[in-house]
Design an enzyme around this catalytic site. Structure first.
Site, PDB file in Angstrom:
ATOM      1  CG  HIS A   1       3.942   6.337 -24.527  1.00 42.13           C
ATOM      2  ND1 HIS A   1       3.893   6.190 -25.888  1.00 42.13           N
ATOM      3  CD2 HIS A   1       4.842   5.428 -24.093  1.00 42.13           C
ATOM      4  CE1 HIS A   1       4.719   5.225 -26.264  1.00 42.13           C
ATOM      5  NE2 HIS A   1       5.314   4.751 -25.187  1.00 42.13           N
TER       6      HIS A   1
ATOM      7  CE  LYS B   1      -0.070   5.242   9.844  1.00 47.42           C
ATOM      8  NZ  LYS B   1       0.431   5.515   8.494  1.00 47.42           N
TER       9      LYS B   1
ATOM     10  CD  GLU C   1       0.459   9.778   1.586  1.00 48.24           C
ATOM     11  OE1 GLU C   1      -0.442   9.028   1.963  1.00 48.24           O
ATOM     12  OE2 GLU C   1       1.666   9.502   1.767  1.00 48.24           O
TER      13      GLU C   1
ATOM     14  CE  LYS D   1       4.345   8.142   1.791  1.00 43.91           C
ATOM     15  NZ  LYS D   1       3.723   7.009   1.895  1.00 43.91           N
TER      16      LYS D   1
ATOM     17  CG  ASN E   1     -14.656   5.079  13.034  1.00 47.01           C
ATOM     18  OD1 ASN E   1     -14.680   5.684  11.963  1.00 47.01           O
ATOM     19  ND2 ASN E   1     -13.841   4.070  13.263  1.00 47.01           N
ATOM     20  N   GLY E   2     -17.680   5.581  11.382  1.00 44.33           N
ATOM     21  CA  GLY E   2     -18.255   4.734  10.326  1.00 44.33           C
ATOM     22  C   GLY E   2     -19.211   5.560   9.491  1.00 44.33           C
TER      23      GLY E   2
ATOM     24  CD  GLU F   1       5.008   4.724  -0.593  1.00 42.94           C
ATOM     25  OE1 GLU F   1       3.944   4.584  -1.212  1.00 42.94           O
ATOM     26  OE2 GLU F   1       5.046   5.059   0.597  1.00 42.94           O
TER      27      GLU F   1
ATOM     28  CB  CYS G   1     -14.052   9.060  13.283  1.00 42.22           C
ATOM     29  SG  CYS G   1     -14.893  10.058  12.073  1.00 42.22           S
TER      30      CYS G   1
ATOM     31  CD1 TRP H   1     -10.094  12.553   7.545  1.00 36.40           C
ATOM     32  CD2 TRP H   1     -11.902  11.585   6.654  1.00 36.40           C
ATOM     33  NE1 TRP H   1      -9.941  12.551   6.180  1.00 36.40           N
ATOM     34  CE2 TRP H   1     -11.029  11.957   5.605  1.00 36.40           C
ATOM     35  CE3 TRP H   1     -13.109  10.964   6.325  1.00 36.40           C
ATOM     36  CZ2 TRP H   1     -11.329  11.734   4.267  1.00 36.40           C
ATOM     37  CZ3 TRP H   1     -13.400  10.733   4.985  1.00 36.40           C
ATOM     38  CH2 TRP H   1     -12.502  11.117   3.973  1.00 36.40           C
TER      39      TRP H   1
ATOM     40  NE  ARG I   1      -9.522   5.396  14.149  1.00 39.28           N
ATOM     41  CZ  ARG I   1      -9.442   4.206  13.588  1.00 39.28           C
ATOM     42  NH1 ARG I   1      -8.321   3.524  13.672  1.00 39.28           N
ATOM     43  NH2 ARG I   1     -10.463   3.683  12.958  1.00 39.28           N
TER      44      ARG I   1
HETATM   45  C1  G6P Z   1      -4.556   5.687   3.960  1.00 34.52           C
HETATM   46  C2  G6P Z   1      -3.213   6.016   4.571  1.00 34.52           C
HETATM   47  C3  G6P Z   1      -2.100   5.426   3.723  1.00 34.52           C
HETATM   48  C4  G6P Z   1      -2.303   3.932   3.553  1.00 34.52           C
HETATM   49  C5  G6P Z   1      -3.686   3.609   3.001  1.00 34.52           C
HETATM   50  C6  G6P Z   1      -3.983   2.122   3.115  1.00 34.52           C
HETATM   51  O1  G6P Z   1      -4.695   6.356   2.762  1.00 34.52           O
HETATM   52  O2  G6P Z   1      -3.048   7.406   4.697  1.00 34.52           O
HETATM   53  O3  G6P Z   1      -0.855   5.662   4.346  1.00 34.52           O
HETATM   54  O4  G6P Z   1      -1.336   3.424   2.695  1.00 34.52           O
HETATM   55  O5  G6P Z   1      -4.696   4.281   3.770  1.00 34.52           O
HETATM   56  O6  G6P Z   1      -4.020   1.791   4.466  1.00 34.52           O
HETATM   57  P1  G6P Z   1      -3.684   0.388   5.067  1.00 34.52           P
HETATM   58  O7  G6P Z   1      -3.820   0.571   6.545  1.00 34.52           O
HETATM   59  O8  G6P Z   1      -4.712  -0.563   4.515  1.00 34.52           O
HETATM   60  O9  G6P Z   1      -2.309   0.009   4.661  1.00 34.52           O
END
Ligand code: G6P
Length: 614
Positions: free
Chosen positions: A510, A609, A494, A491, A101-102, A487, A2, A75, A27
């Site tokens: 396995h 994010k 996501e 990507k 937010n929280g 990673e 949020c 969110w 956010r």
């Molecule tokens: C969320 C974001 C990711 C990020 C993760 C950790 O899931 O979408 O992109 O890697 O949080 O966030 P941070 O800000 O702690 O790297």
């Protein structure tokens, strides 16, 4: 998650709030709302399901006057994303409006008590209890809004960044925080507040980061007042931001994600600036030099992180163990914090976080700190909560990352970890001058090697179209390439919503090998290193089962190119730095597949994010 934003001053609040919400949309973006104290004294609240642009459409032709207001992009945690559950929430008589937010963990108990006192709840949110509680206290105690907020917050368990305004009180905004971020911007006769500095920087560079359990009173014509929950006045430091507006805009790019992928040559130069010296073949991180005894004597290093940052941590583990001979454990912060972990006083805990606000990583930092470990942060957002809670650290200096899927932060984190490992190794004497020199040289060449890979974006785009049919992908890598494979898979899932799994290549036998058929694309990182021949054997095993292979290989590779369906060549580098290059085509592959599938690349569904809730 949020995003919250607020304004009080001489200007029209609405455009500032809407622009601020757009900046904070990373956010959360399932619903949005705004509350304004209009020029006629009314408290006008407009809310919609969906993104901020839908809120803008909804507010057209409505009274958006007023030079004080608060706004929110959500969110959802408690209650589905709909218009009713969107913030701002308001008191029963619609005189008090609040954004949050929280998460309020004890909301159910508070809600029950308030219902018994006659309060009617309109929403399924945890947040609504705060506004009713403030209202209740305000009436019971016959006190000011400020005091009522203060008393209400004393009863809350959980995390909050809130802002409150009240009808009939057009000269005051009250804001407070605990475990969720809140920044206050100080202009001339005006105040801004937001979850991060991006909505503020256009108007003022002077900001105050509130600490946990602090309440800020922003009154027209007066200076900022900050007190704690017990009403003890707190001093506040005004910081001057370096952020520029161009860092927050997409420019010529279609998406922030693509812009951020293409920024990596520059951002990595910035990450290394002042930290490597090519003439002297040296690495110097002040965070290590100032604490060299701690690093020399560290019994163990524990890396805590989430998401992409956790993947960077896996590369860090490999780098530190190889170069410094210190045992390293990499932990999901969310697991670590609830496991009653064994932490020694001579442990070093490295917290990696782009946002510096991830709730689980922050909690892991607090637990480790309380048990006496030395805490080192690797963060991007300057002034955020994690760097403010660590003993030392390095910012990665890649600038604001706005695309929800992390790209430039990942390469910045890996670069910072490489510099850290090299510097610890130097301090401990576990690296020869020759190895140090070769690493420094290779690091300095990474940005131009990335530039070369970025030139392949169009060809990756062309063949990526073929794979939009896929429902699943497998990503394989070994050694340093294994976290890069994880990673790459992250990507893709996501932003394209295609299911993707990253695996250590040899582990494929396995289980995942059972999935391979002629429909299954398998992305293999097969760059030249001491495990190359073994990875080639893994590729053969996939081919024998008709899997479709997309391989990332070192320039000039003559073996894999004959077996794989598609090959992406990348320049040669030191094996330990290879993920900095191999991840670039994987970022581009995910991006182009997602765009072809028509996905919302910068704001993929359900994600946010900055994950400021557990
Ligand atoms: C969320 C974001 C990711 C990020 C993760 C950790 O899931 O979408 O992109 O890697 O949080 O966030 P941070 O800000 O702690 O790297």
């Amino acid at each position: 998650m949020c995003g919250i934003v607020g304004y009080i001053g001489e200007r029209d609040a609405y455009p500032i709030l809407i622009k601020g919400l757009h900046r904070l949309e990373y956010r959360g973006y399932d619903s949005a709302g705004v509350a304004l104290l209009g020029s006629n004294g009314n408290l006008n609240i407009y809310k919609t399901k969906g993104k901020v642009k839908e809120l803008e459409e909804f507010s057209q032709q409505k009274d958006i006057s007023g030079n004080i207001g608060i706004a929110h992009t959500r969110w959802a945690t408690h209650g589905e994303p709909n218009q009713t559950n969107a913030h701002p929430h308001f008191s029963m008589d619609e005189s008090i409006a609040l954004i949050h937010n929280g998460i309020i963990e004890n909301y159910a108990v508070l809600k029950e008590t308030l219902i018994q006192k006659g309060f009617i709840f309109r929403t399924n949110t945890d947040t609504e209890v705060i506004v009713h509680l403030i209202d209740f206290i305000r009436r019971e105690e016959k006190t000011t809004l400020f005091r009522a907020v203060q008393l209400a917050l004393q009863q809350l368990i959980g995390a909050f960044a809130i802002a409150v305004i009240e009808k009939g009180n057009p000269d005051t905004i009250i804001a407070a925080r605990k475990s969720s971020p809140l920044v206050i911007g100080i202009g001339e006769d005006e105040f801004f507040l937001a979850s991060d500095a991006t909505p503020i920087v256009e108007y003022t560079k002077d900001v105050v980061y509130l600490n946990d359990n602090e309440i800020a009173l922003m009154e027209r014509g007066k200076g900022l007042k900050v007190v704690d929950l017990l009403n003890v006045e707190k001093s506040h430091v005004i910081q001057h931001l370096e952020l520029t507006i161009s860092q927050l805009e997409k420019g010529e790019f279609e998406h922030f994600m693509l812009k951020e992928i293409f920024e990596q040559p520059r951002t990595l130069r910035d990450s290394m600036k002042g930290r490597i010296n090519i003439e002297e073949n040296n690495v110097a991180l002040s965070g290590v030099i100032d604490n060299s005894e701690k690093f020399k004597n560290a019994r163990r290093i524990i890396i805590v992180a989430c998401g992409t940052s956790w993947h960077a941590g896996l590369i860090g583990e490999h780098l530190i163990e190889t170069l410094c001979r210190i045992p390293v454990e990499v932990e999901y912060a969310s697991e670590f914090r609830y496991r009653n972990p064994v932490i020694y006083q001579d442990d070093i805990v490295i917290a990696i976080s782009q946002s510096g606000e991830t709730a689980d990583t922050l909690a892991a930092v607090e637990i480790s700190k309380a048990q006496g470990a030395f805490i080192y942060g690797i963060c991007n957002a300057v002034g955020s909560s994690i760097p403010r809670n660590t003993h030392s650290g390095s910012y990665i200096h890649v600038g604001p990352e706005i695309g929800v899927a992390s790209t430039k932060a990942f390469t910045g984190q890996v670069t910072a970890l490489a510099l850290l490992a090299l510097n610890i190794a130097k301090v401990k004497g576990t690296i020869t001058q020759e190895t140090l020199e070769s690493f420094v040289k290779e690091l300095s060449l990474i940005p131009e090697k990335i530039e070369k890979i970025l030139e392949k974006s169009d060809s990756i785009k062309r063949f990526s179209r073929i794979f939009t049919y896929a429902k699943n992908f497998i990503y394989l890598g070994r050694g340093f390439s294994y976290p890069a494979a994880l990673e790459g898979a992250l990507k893709l899932k996501e932003i394209s919503y295609i299911h993707a799994e990253g695996y250590p290549a040899a582990e494929m036998k396995h289980g995942p090998i059972a999935l391979i058929d002629s429909d299954m694309p398998v992305v293999v990182i097969a760059t030249r290193n001491n495990l190359y021949d073994k990875v080639v054997s893994n590729i053969q095993e996939i081919k024998a089962r008709n899997g479709r292979i997309i391989a990332v290989v070192t320039e000039g590779d003559a073996v894999v190119s004959k077996i794989a369906d598609y090959c992406i060549e990348i320049p040669e580098t030191h094996e330990a730095l290879d993920p900095l290059l191999s991840v670039i085509p994987l970022q581009l592959l995910a991006y182009h597949i997602a765009v072809t599938k028509g996905r919302d690349v910068d704001q993929p569904r359900n994600l946010a994010k900055s994950v400021t809730v557990e």
